[in-house]
Design an enzyme around this catalytic site. Structure first.
Site, mmCIF file in Angstrom:
data_model
loop_
_atom_site.group_PDB
_atom_site.id
_atom_site.type_symbol
_atom_site.label_atom_id
_atom_site.label_comp_id
_atom_site.label_asym_id
_atom_site.label_seq_id
_atom_site.Cartn_x
_atom_site.Cartn_y
_atom_site.Cartn_z
ATOM 1 N N GLY A 153 0.812 -1.207 0.000
ATOM 2 C CA GLY A 153 0.000 0.000 0.000
ATOM 3 C C GLY A 153 0.845 1.256 0.000
ATOM 4 N N HIS A 154 0.163 2.380 0.123
ATOM 5 C CA HIS A 154 0.832 3.679 0.028
ATOM 6 C C HIS A 154 0.477 4.538 1.229
ATOM 7 C CE1 HIS A 154 2.126 7.547 -1.727
ATOM 8 N NE2 HIS A 154 2.834 6.811 -2.564
ATOM 9 N N PHE A 155 1.383 5.475 1.528
ATOM 10 C CA PHE A 155 1.175 6.386 2.650
ATOM 11 C C PHE A 155 0.075 7.412 2.380
ATOM 12 C CE2 PHE A 155 5.615 5.085 3.242
ATOM 13 C CZ PHE A 155 5.584 4.686 4.577
ATOM 14 N N VAL A 156 -0.264 7.623 1.110
ATOM 15 C CA VAL A 156 -1.189 8.704 0.751
ATOM 16 C C VAL A 156 -2.327 8.207 -0.133
ATOM 17 C CG1 VAL A 156 -1.389 10.943 -0.408
ATOM 18 C CG2 VAL A 156 0.677 10.411 0.923
ATOM 19 N N HIS A 157 -1.998 7.440 -1.157
ATOM 20 C CA HIS A 157 -2.952 7.178 -2.233
ATOM 21 C C HIS A 157 -3.758 5.896 -2.004
ATOM 22 C CE1 HIS A 157 -1.006 10.439 -4.299
ATOM 23 N NE2 HIS A 157 0.166 9.827 -4.205
#
Length: 398
Positions: free
Chosen positions: A230-234
């Site tokens: 996963g991603h920190f933002v998206h």
């Protein structure tokens, strides 16, 4: 070739240094490995007898990292050998090493010494921790700097332990930054007429590659943990299981998400509030659960066709065989063939830097130990056959 006017003396071994000089050689620099007589540099021994990963007595490490290079054997610990090396320095542009800190000074071949011989010489040292600071003399390899650089703490899954990158980015990052430093020093030399020393720390490279994630921590004080793919933002920005593999979806921006929901036909996600990134991030687990359930109903190829038709950023999670046979990879000449002295052919990764004014990439076989000693000393330094023979008999060269 862009760097065909540049001569590099390559004192490197193992991975970080040889990768850096490989990049310079691929761009056309005449790259001369300066190796100890008899043993050569350490990469020659890696996998050299492995039945799967060697050919003609050379392992995959050496075969890949030393294409487009020449080899001379010089004993840098002898006065006569050092005199030969100094003559090479007079003709060279770059001396590149990844010795432990202090080795070049002990051998008398550090930048201060070599610049007295050739003021235009550029030296580059890639080390674990650089040449300043309290940790400078500690040994380090790839995984040490991966761990110390923070990247391992965010790699893997939240319920697992720290995980190193499968690609040895500690070593490769050091080599890449070393080569960038050399290119910058060559450009500066065009203005000043003088060389300089390039000091690259593998740990520094890891910290640099934390990039915006480090800034996020420094701004907020929040210590991030492992988040899998996963991603920190998206959101969605993750890998999703299909009926026969996995697909990566990377929706950066609200517009992509709207098209993604329509393409996937996910009525549960057609909420106006989900068109805003902060709301999606807060509902990350629910959104990804809906996507996972849908993805599992069809094959990887099915979803890639649909998503690509809608111009949604996506891709399959390839294994090595799939990646190296990808049509785009093949079209970009990113798998090249190198013919060895025996006539055998070895395939390996190509050069990712495509320069419009450069000649088509060509790859020569990695050299045998000391294969070019006589030719380099004769043609580059002008040594007579008698002088070369005397140096060989003394053990200063081989």
């Amino acid at each position: 070739m862009a760097l065909e006017h540049i001569t590099v003396l390559d004192l490197t071994h193992m991975l970080s240094g040889p990768y850096g000089t490989m990049l310079l050689a691929d761009l056309g620099a005449r790259t001369i490995k300066v190796e100890p007589p008899v043993t050569g540099e350490g990469t020659r021994r890696l996998l050299e007898k492995d039945p799967d990963y060697s050919t003609d007595g050379m392992g995959a490490y050496y075969l890949t990292l030393n294409r487009n290079k020449e080899s001379v054997c010089v004993d840098l610990k002898s006065d006569a050998g050092k005199a030969v090396f100094f003559d090479l320095v007079r003709k060279a542009d770059v001396v590149y090493d990844n010795f432990s800190v202090g080795v070049t000074e002990r051998l008398g071949i550090d930048h201060a010494a070599l610049s007295q011989i050739n003021p235009r010489i550029i030296t580059c040292s890639v080390t674990g921790f650089g040449q300043t600071g309290p940790e400078t003399h500690r040994p380090a390899f790839d995984q040490v700097v991966q761990a110390m650089g923070g990247g391992m703490s965010i790699t893997g899954t939240p319920d697992g332990g720290p995980m190193r990158s499968g690609i040895p980015i500690g070593d490769l990052g050091g080599g890449m930054f070393g080569t960038m430093g050399v290119l910058a020093a060559l450009a500066e030399r065009e203005q000043s007429g003088r060389g300089q020393h390039v000091d690259v720390s593998m740990l520094d490279a890891q910290i640099s590659m934390l990039n915006y994630m480090a800034t996020m921590h420094l701004m907020s004080g929040i210590v991030p943990g492992a988040i899998g793919n996963g991603h920190f933002v998206h959101v969605p920005y993750n890998s999703f299981a299909t009926s026969d593999g996995h697909v990566i979806v990377a929706c950066i921006g609200d517009a992509f998400f709207g098209r993604f929901v329509e393409t996937m036909d996910l009525p549960e996600l057609r909420k106006p509030e989900y068109m805003q990134q902060p709301v999606r991030f807060a509902a990350k687990d629910r959104i990804e659960a809906v996507i996972n359930a849908a993805m599992k109903r069809e094959s990887t190829a099915f979803w890639l066709d649909k998503l690509r038709a809608a111009r949604i950023p996506c891709g399959p999670v390839n294994n090595f065989e799939q990646a190296l046979n990808d049509v785009q990879v093949q079209a970009r000449d990113m798998v090249v063939e190198v013919t060895l002295a025996s006539g055998k052919k070895v395939r390996m990764p190509g050069n990712p830097v495509k320069l419009s004014a450069a000649a088509p990439a060509a790859f020569t076989r990695p050299p045998q130990l000391g294969e070019h000693t006589q030719a380099v000393l004769g043609t580059v330094l002008g040594y007579s056959d008698a002088t070369i023979d005397q140096l060989q008999r003394s053990g200063a060269i081989a």
